[in-house]
Design a protein around this motif. Sequence first.
Motif, PDB file in Angstrom:
ATOM      1  N   ILE A  28       0.714  -1.341   0.046  1.00  0.00           N
ATOM      2  CA  ILE A  28      -0.030  -0.079   0.046  1.00  0.00           C
ATOM      3  C   ILE A  28       0.905   1.191  -0.081  1.00  0.00           C
ATOM      4  CG2 ILE A  28      -1.732   1.280   1.384  1.00  0.00           C
ATOM      5  CD1 ILE A  28      -3.033  -1.307   2.133  1.00  0.00           C
ATOM      6  N   PRO A  29       1.763   1.328   0.882  1.00  0.00           N
ATOM      7  CA  PRO A  29       2.834   2.713   0.794  1.00  0.00           C
ATOM      8  C   PRO A  29       3.631   2.783  -0.597  1.00  0.00           C
ATOM      9  CG  PRO A  29       2.967   1.558   2.994  1.00  0.00           C
ATOM     10  CD  PRO A  29       2.146   0.536   1.950  1.00  0.00           C
ATOM     11  N   LEU A  30       3.694   1.650  -1.119  1.00  0.00           N
ATOM     12  CA  LEU A  30       4.542   1.760  -2.389  1.00  0.00           C
ATOM     13  C   LEU A  30       3.366   2.517  -3.379  1.00  0.00           C
ATOM     14  CD1 LEU A  30       6.858   0.919  -4.216  1.00  0.00           C
ATOM     15  CD2 LEU A  30       5.759  -1.148  -4.618  1.00  0.00           C
ATOM     16  N   TYR A  31       2.390   1.916  -3.510  1.00  0.00           N
ATOM     17  CA  TYR A  31       1.012   2.494  -4.486  1.00  0.00           C
ATOM     18  C   TYR A  31       0.923   3.833  -4.136  1.00  0.00           C
ATOM     19  CZ  TYR A  31       1.024  -2.262  -6.098  1.00  0.00           C
ATOM     20  OH  TYR A  31       1.384  -3.451  -6.565  1.00  0.00           O
ATOM     21  N   VAL A  32       0.791   4.130  -3.011  1.00  0.00           N
ATOM     22  CA  VAL A  32       0.370   5.782  -2.503  1.00  0.00           C
ATOM     23  C   VAL A  32       1.858   6.524  -2.791  1.00  0.00           C
ATOM     24  CG1 VAL A  32       0.165   7.085  -0.694  1.00  0.00           C
ATOM     25  CG2 VAL A  32      -1.272   5.071  -0.608  1.00  0.00           C
ATOM     26  N   PHE A  33       2.690   5.993  -2.703  1.00  0.00           N
ATOM     27  CA  PHE A  33       4.258   6.685  -3.058  1.00  0.00           C
ATOM     28  C   PHE A  33       4.184   7.236  -4.574  1.00  0.00           C
ATOM     29  CE2 PHE A  33       8.646   7.292  -4.324  1.00  0.00           C
ATOM     30  CZ  PHE A  33       8.961   8.114  -3.179  1.00  0.00           C
ATOM     31  N   TYR A  34       3.710   5.988  -5.416  1.00  0.00           N
ATOM     32  CA  TYR A  34       3.341   6.340  -6.854  1.00  0.00           C
ATOM     33  C   TYR A  34       2.449   7.724  -7.109  1.00  0.00           C
ATOM     34  CZ  TYR A  34       5.658   1.712  -7.735  1.00  0.00           C
ATOM     35  OH  TYR A  34       6.374   0.722  -7.704  1.00  0.00           O
ATOM     36  N   TRP A  35       1.336   7.552  -6.349  1.00  0.00           N
ATOM     37  CA  TRP A  35       0.310   8.793  -6.688  1.00  0.00           C
ATOM     38  C   TRP A  35       1.047   9.918  -5.915  1.00  0.00           C
ATOM     39  CZ3 TRP A  35      -2.095  11.738  -2.795  1.00  0.00           C
ATOM     40  CH2 TRP A  35      -3.212  12.523  -3.235  1.00  0.00           C
ATOM     41  N   ILE A  36       1.359  10.130  -4.819  1.00  0.00           N
ATOM     42  CA  ILE A  36       2.146  11.136  -4.345  1.00  0.00           C
ATOM     43  C   ILE A  36       3.296  11.784  -5.353  1.00  0.00           C
ATOM     44  CG2 ILE A  36       3.703  12.224  -2.406  1.00  0.00           C
ATOM     45  CD1 ILE A  36       2.346  10.359  -0.686  1.00  0.00           C
ATOM     46  N   THR A  37       3.902  10.655  -5.875  1.00  0.00           N
ATOM     47  CA  THR A  37       5.122  11.203  -6.776  1.00  0.00           C
ATOM     48  C   THR A  37       4.353  12.018  -8.176  1.00  0.00           C
ATOM     49  OG1 THR A  37       6.489   9.469  -6.275  1.00  0.00           O
ATOM     50  CG2 THR A  37       6.825  10.217  -8.510  1.00  0.00           C
ATOM     51  N   ALA A  38       3.525  11.316  -8.857  1.00  0.00           N
ATOM     52  CA  ALA A  38       2.632  11.859  -9.806  1.00  0.00           C
ATOM     53  C   ALA A  38       1.869  13.059  -9.523  1.00  0.00           C
ATOM     54  CB  ALA A  38       1.549  10.993 -10.291  1.00  0.00           C
ATOM     55  N   LEU A  39       1.617  13.276  -8.194  1.00  0.00           N
ATOM     56  CA  LEU A  39       0.991  14.569  -7.579  1.00  0.00           C
ATOM     57  C   LEU A  39       2.097  15.735  -7.787  1.00  0.00           C
ATOM     58  CD1 LEU A  39      -1.339  16.285  -6.535  1.00  0.00           C
ATOM     59  CD2 LEU A  39      -0.376  15.430  -4.209  1.00  0.00           C
ATOM     60  N   THR A  40       3.263  15.270  -7.289  1.00  0.00           N
ATOM     61  CA  THR A  40       4.328  16.367  -7.153  1.00  0.00           C
ATOM     62  C   THR A  40       4.980  16.617  -8.561  1.00  0.00           C
ATOM     63  OG1 THR A  40       5.143  15.152  -4.922  1.00  0.00           O
ATOM     64  CG2 THR A  40       6.694  16.631  -6.186  1.00  0.00           C
ATOM     65  N   VAL A  41       5.050  15.932  -9.270  1.00  0.00           N
ATOM     66  CA  VAL A  41       5.355  16.106 -10.755  1.00  0.00           C
ATOM     67  C   VAL A  41       4.543  17.007 -11.613  1.00  0.00           C
ATOM     68  CG1 VAL A  41       6.096  15.388 -12.986  1.00  0.00           C
ATOM     69  CG2 VAL A  41       7.023  14.201 -10.960  1.00  0.00           C
ATOM     70  N   VAL A  42       3.213  16.763 -11.322  1.00  0.00           N
ATOM     71  CA  VAL A  42       2.188  17.335 -11.818  1.00  0.00           C
ATOM     72  C   VAL A  42       1.878  18.692 -11.407  1.00  0.00           C
ATOM     73  CG1 VAL A  42      -0.293  17.555 -12.499  1.00  0.00           C
ATOM     74  CG2 VAL A  42       0.844  15.426 -13.039  1.00  0.00           C
ATOM     75  N   ARG A  43       1.988  18.840 -10.285  1.00  0.00           N
ATOM     76  CA  ARG A  43       1.729  20.046  -9.565  1.00  0.00           C
ATOM     77  C   ARG A  43       2.976  21.122  -9.850  1.00  0.00           C
ATOM     78  NH1 ARG A  43       2.583  19.855  -3.201  1.00  0.00           N
ATOM     79  NH2 ARG A  43       4.633  19.113  -4.195  1.00  0.00           N
ATOM     80  N   SER A  44       4.075  20.389 -10.195  1.00  0.00           N
ATOM     81  CA  SER A  44       5.352  21.439 -10.302  1.00  0.00           C
ATOM     82  C   SER A  44       5.341  21.686 -11.610  1.00  0.00           C
ATOM     83  CB  SER A  44       6.706  20.529 -10.205  1.00  0.00           C
ATOM     84  OG  SER A  44       6.867  19.673 -10.981  1.00  0.00           O
ATOM     85  N   LEU A  45       4.769  21.056 -12.726  1.00  0.00           N
ATOM     86  CA  LEU A  45       4.883  21.593 -14.176  1.00  0.00           C
ATOM     87  C   LEU A  45       3.677  22.789 -14.196  1.00  0.00           C
ATOM     88  CD1 LEU A  45       5.104  18.120 -15.699  1.00  0.00           C
ATOM     89  CD2 LEU A  45       6.773  19.975 -15.512  1.00  0.00           C
ATOM     90  N   VAL A  46       2.429  22.603 -13.381  1.00  0.00           N
ATOM     91  CA  VAL A  46       1.463  23.638 -13.467  1.00  0.00           C
ATOM     92  C   VAL A  46       2.315  24.983 -12.881  1.00  0.00           C
ATOM     93  CG1 VAL A  46      -0.658  24.730 -12.149  1.00  0.00           C
ATOM     94  CG2 VAL A  46      -0.275  22.347 -13.078  1.00  0.00           C
ATOM     95  N   HIS A  47       3.019  24.866 -11.830  1.00  0.00           N
ATOM     96  CA  HIS A  47       3.752  26.160 -11.075  1.00  0.00           C
ATOM     97  C   HIS A  47       4.795  26.489 -12.298  1.00  0.00           C
ATOM     98  CE1 HIS A  47       1.617  25.818  -7.609  1.00  0.00           C
ATOM     99  NE2 HIS A  47       2.149  24.908  -7.030  1.00  0.00           N
ATOM    100  N   ILE A  48       5.207  25.813 -13.028  1.00  0.00           N
ATOM    101  CA  ILE A  48       6.230  26.425 -14.039  1.00  0.00           C
ATOM    102  C   ILE A  48       5.442  26.958 -15.156  1.00  0.00           C
ATOM    103  CG2 ILE A  48       8.209  25.697 -15.336  1.00  0.00           C
ATOM    104  CD1 ILE A  48       8.964  23.707 -13.239  1.00  0.00           C
ATOM    105  N   PHE A  49       4.658  26.307 -15.642  1.00  0.00           N
ATOM    106  CA  PHE A  49       4.347  26.522 -17.197  1.00  0.00           C
ATOM    107  C   PHE A  49       2.738  27.301 -17.217  1.00  0.00           C
ATOM    108  CE2 PHE A  49       6.979  22.896 -17.795  1.00  0.00           C
ATOM    109  CZ  PHE A  49       8.000  23.430 -18.719  1.00  0.00           C
ATOM    110  N   LYS A  50       2.148  27.364 -16.089  1.00  0.00           N
ATOM    111  CA  LYS A  50       0.618  28.031 -16.140  1.00  0.00           C
ATOM    112  C   LYS A  50       0.889  29.475 -16.186  1.00  0.00           C
ATOM    113  CE  LYS A  50      -3.724  27.810 -14.322  1.00  0.00           C
ATOM    114  NZ  LYS A  50      -4.622  27.340 -15.416  1.00  0.00           N
TER     115      LYS A  50
END
Length: 163
Positions: A28-50
């Motif tokens: 479970i923590p492995l799969y939650v880590f994948y989700w948090i990782t995706a959230l981190t990358v997407v959020r960062s790209l929004v802050h950079i490119f929006k």
Amino acid sequence: NTIHNNPTKMLRQILPPTIDNTYKGNKIPLYVFYWITALTVVRSLVHIFKQDGGAQSIATIPLDTFAENNGSSAAAVIIGLFAYWGLSQFMFGILQVIVAHRYRSFIPFMYLMLVLEWTARLLLEMYKPIETVGRAPGEVANRVLPLVCLVMFSISITENKAD
């Protein structure tokens, strides 16, 4: 499991002597880590490119009310700071991607870092609040994710007997 009662064993789970792709914890923590990782990358790209870095469109900071002074706008400064913040989030996100795909034995340590980061955000929000005109999604995440990461950290350092 006795790992929570054995500080040496717990430390080896957090800082393993060999960092490899072997993850011994519950899945479970492995799969939650994948989700948090995706959230981190997407959020960062929004802050950079929006266009507004998400400052007004997401965080509801009233940029359109900020005054200009000698051709320089406070809004432009905030948008720039959001982009810089996005870059640092992106760098941490890349580290998370590398850990998720190549160095999974380091996931407990990464959860510990996430607990510290998200808890520090919560404390900063109380110490240095930012005026907004609405409720930003990050405001909710700042309250929920430290606890989620703490629970996932605790589960991740417990070896999975099924493996």
